[in-house]
Design a protein around this motif. Structure first.
Motif, short mmCIF file in Angstrom:
data_model
loop_
_atom_site.label_atom_id
_atom_site.label_comp_id
_atom_site.label_asym_id
_atom_site.label_seq_id
_atom_site.Cartn_x
_atom_site.Cartn_y
_atom_site.Cartn_z
N ALA A 421 0.59 -1.18 -0.02
CA ALA A 421 0.03 -0.18 -0.11
C ALA A 421 0.92 1.40 0.12
N THR A 422 0.18 2.33 -0.55
CA THR A 422 0.81 3.60 -0.60
C THR A 422 -0.37 4.53 -0.26
N PHE A 423 -0.24 5.33 0.75
CA PHE A 423 -1.24 6.56 1.05
C PHE A 423 -0.80 7.80 1.54
N GLN A 424 -1.73 8.77 1.59
CA GLN A 424 -1.21 10.02 2.20
C GLN A 424 -1.79 10.12 3.65
N LEU A 425 -0.92 10.79 4.39
CA LEU A 425 -1.25 10.87 5.87
C LEU A 425 -1.77 12.25 6.24
N GLU A 426 -3.01 12.15 7.20
CA GLU A 426 -3.50 13.35 7.45
C GLU A 426 -3.71 13.08 9.03
N VAL A 438 3.18 7.77 2.53
CA VAL A 438 3.56 6.52 3.22
C VAL A 438 3.71 5.39 2.25
N LYS A 439 4.77 4.69 2.17
CA LYS A 439 4.61 3.59 1.33
C LYS A 439 5.23 2.60 2.28
N LEU A 440 4.24 1.29 2.21
CA LEU A 440 4.53 0.28 3.12
C LEU A 440 5.31 -0.92 2.18
N PRO A 441 6.43 -1.64 2.96
CA PRO A 441 7.21 -2.45 2.21
C PRO A 441 6.73 -3.76 2.34
N VAL A 442 5.42 -4.06 2.94
CA VAL A 442 5.05 -5.41 3.09
C VAL A 442 3.66 -5.66 2.53
N ALA A 443 3.21 -6.84 2.20
CA ALA A 443 2.00 -6.84 1.74
C ALA A 443 0.87 -6.99 2.74
N GLY A 444 -0.54 -6.44 2.17
CA GLY A 444 -1.68 -6.46 2.97
C GLY A 444 -2.16 -5.00 3.28
N SER A 445 -3.21 -4.72 2.95
CA SER A 445 -3.98 -3.66 3.09
C SER A 445 -4.43 -3.47 4.57
N ILE A 446 -4.50 -4.33 5.37
CA ILE A 446 -4.62 -4.52 6.82
C ILE A 446 -3.34 -3.68 7.40
#
Length: 601
Positions: A421-426, A438-446
């Motif tokens: 997942a990649t997302f923007q933080l508020e 924010v870019k997460l290096p692992v699988a899973g939207s959870i």
């Protein structure tokens, strides 16, 4: 964290601590006869400059003097120092206190001593009798060893006369035999043995002392919930890496793991991050008494460990105990979707209605109950703008002063083909015009929610959120959690075998369904500790998989009410996998499904 034997006696006085023996070597630990560091209790493999034979002589002299002292009623009184604590003798490197936490572990005290543990706890005084017997014989052992050394020296001289070409080999053999004999002498009585009435209570007492007196940080983070504790712990440690946060490497969340996390922390760590789990009532209260958290995270609550808690209310009560332990000056961080959308709804005592509206109302009721359990400041976290809706359930409206929206939110979410997942933080901790990606290096939207909880902690403590977000991109999660791998034939394998309950099962099935694949297969084993809802929970997971279009294969669990599969049949299935196939493996840890997957891969 360093501990001295004298200080331990003072700290552990409530559990009846007394020294049964203080070792036979001058440094109170393993004799360093192989060039390792001196005086640190380490067997070591260092490159000391002392001649090996002279070191052996010093060792023997030290033993002879120690034996004389003991025979004359003058036991050694030197203060012995150890670093960190271990409850598994195989983890001893020569520095740690060994704490055998049950009868079986006591059988490995000699192993811990042979590995160089400077200090060993025991709840069995009869071990001192055995130690005393060993001491009486140690002087004779020394004499025998001394004679062996002389014999070896003579043998070397004879060999030297026979052939100069064999001189080096013989000397090497002589040294090896002498070192081995000397090491055997040192391992029999080299550890300081401290008696305590109860080793588990002693470990807890020591950890509580560390928390209150030894740590230099004000930031102690406790994490609980039915799912996501370990991943949230891993993300939080990563988000706080700029302040040198400490967390256990494994899922240490029980009456042994939490004390170990504290005892093995660097006293100068900027924060301590600990999981707080429970499988029966009262465990979280006991653990937070040791941990005294200043920040508490509750990830999600659902049907987990129902066997120990009897019902959902029991789980809810237990998780809320973490929040009650927080001081007024502390902070509570709660998932806005506290009753996860993947929750086994039938475990909710309020209604069996599984509609979206009922779930929303139930979620707000539970969130309000948790908020009422603490006087600490509260922040919530959630995904997208839907998380910002205010709680409006008039039948259980929380006090106006505590009515909040989700404070830390993930927006503009995108998921790549490998479920990262990649997302923007508020959040209230960064400016509205500040875009933090924010870019997460692992699988899973959870893991978006787990990362949000970690970023909330960073914001509360005052860590720069851009720095924290960059650190999350390098985070490494504990193994067997949403590990996505590709086989040589091109099939994708999702390994989430660490543990399982109805919430995490549904979450994993959603992840499988989101993969771009022509065929999706879930190999599911038993979800343990569900008590009376065991059969119903497994059947509802099977129905959920059917709705998602996932083919379910049951591994030794008839409650799914689908065809079972053996390991041999799984191996045959694997041979037929190829590009376009995706397979999920998940079960409670006791099933050991990860071992089967390892053999298949």
């Amino acid at each position: 964290m360093e501990f001295s034997s004298e200080h331990l006696l003072e700290v552990l006085a409530p559990v009846g601590a007394e020294i049964l023996n203080n070792g036979l070597t001058s440094n109170g630990g393993m004799a360093s006869v192989d060039g390792g560091d001196e005086g640190n209790g380490n067997t070591g493999t260092g490159n000391g400059n002392k001649d090996v034979k002279s070191k052996i002589a010093e060792e023997m002299s030290s033993k002879e003097n120690a034996t004389k002292n003991i025979a004359s009623g003058k036991p050694a009184t030197q203060d012995v120092v150890a670093k960190n604590v271990a409850i598994d003798s195989r983890e001893i490197t020569g520095l740690e206190i060994f704490v055998p936490v049950n009868d079986i572990a006591h059988d490995f005290i000699s192993d811990a001593a042979s590995r160089g543990a400077p200090i060993i706890f025991t709840a069995k005084k009869e071990l001192a009798v055995k130690q005393q017997g060993n001491r009486q014989s140690s002087k004779q052992d020394y004499q025998n060893s001394k004679q062996d050394c002389q014999d070896s020296k003579q043998g070397h001289q004879n060999s030297k006369q026979d052939s100069s070409s064999s001189e080096q080999d013989v000397e090497s053999n002589d040294n090896e035999r002498t070192i081995q004999q000397s090491t055997e002498l040192s391992t029999s009585n080299s550890s300081t043995l401290i008696y305590v009435k109860d080793t588990v209570k002693a470990l807890a007492t020591l950890a509580k002392h560390v928390r209150q007196k030894r740590l230099n940080t004000e930031h102690i983070i406790g994490i609980t919930g039915s799912v996501g504790k370990t991943s949230t712990k891993d993300f939080t440690k990563a988000a706080l890496s700029s302040i040198n946060a400490h967390a256990s490497q494994a899922s240490f969340n029980n009456h042994l793991g939490v004390p170990l996390t504290l005892c093995n922390a660097d006293k100068n760590a900027g924060a301590i991050v600990a999981e707080v789990g429970a499988s029966a009532p009262g465990e979280i209260a006991s653990l937070t008494d040791i941990l005294s958290p200043t920040i508490g995270i509750v990830t999600a609550i659902g049907a987990a460990h129902i066997e120990g808690f009897k019902d959902f209310e029991g789980v809810l009560k237990e998780k809320g105990d973490l929040l009650e332990s927080l001081p007024k000056s502390g902070t509570a961080i709660l998932s806005a979707d506290i009753l996860s959308s993947n929750t086994f709804i039938s475990a909710n005592p309020n209604s069996k209605d599984t509609s979206e509206n009922n779930h929303y109302i139930a979620n707000q009721e539970i969130l309000a109950q948790l908020i009422d359990r603490t006087e600490a400041e509260i922040f919530t976290y959630g995904i997208s703008d839907s998380s910002r809706q205010r709680r409006t359930n008039s039948s259980n409206q929380p006090p106006a002063s505590k009515t909040k929206v989700a404070d830390i939110v993930a927006t503009n979410i995108s998921i790549d083909e490998n479920l990262r997942a990649t997302f923007q933080l508020e959040s209230p901790f960064n400016n509205a015009d500040q875009k933090i990606e924010v870019k997460l290096p692992v699988a899973g939207s959870i893991n978006i929610k787990n990362a949000l909880a970690a970023l909330a902690v960073a914001g509360v403590i005052g860590v720069d959120l851009e720095v924290a977000a960059a650190s999350l991109a390098e985070a490494k999660l504990s193994p067997l959690r949403m590990e996505l791998k590709t086989t040589a034939s091109g099939a994708k394998i999702l390994n989430d075998t660490y543990n399982a309950n109805p919430i995490s099962m549904k979450a994993a099935l959603r992840e499988l369904a989101s993969l771009n694949a022509k065929r999706r297969i879930a190999v599911l084993g038993t979800m343990r500790e569900l008590g009376d809802i065991h059969d119903q929970a497994h059947f509802e997971v099977a129905e959920f998989a059917k709705k998602l279009g996932v083919q379910l294969l049951s591994f030794n669990e008839p409650a799914y009410r689908v065809d079972g599969v053996t390991e041999a049949e799984l191996a045959e299935m694997f041979d037929g996998l190829g590009e376009g196939d995706s397979v999920l493996f998940k079960a409670s840890r006791g099933v050991e499904l990860e071992k089967i997957l390892e053999r298949l891969m």
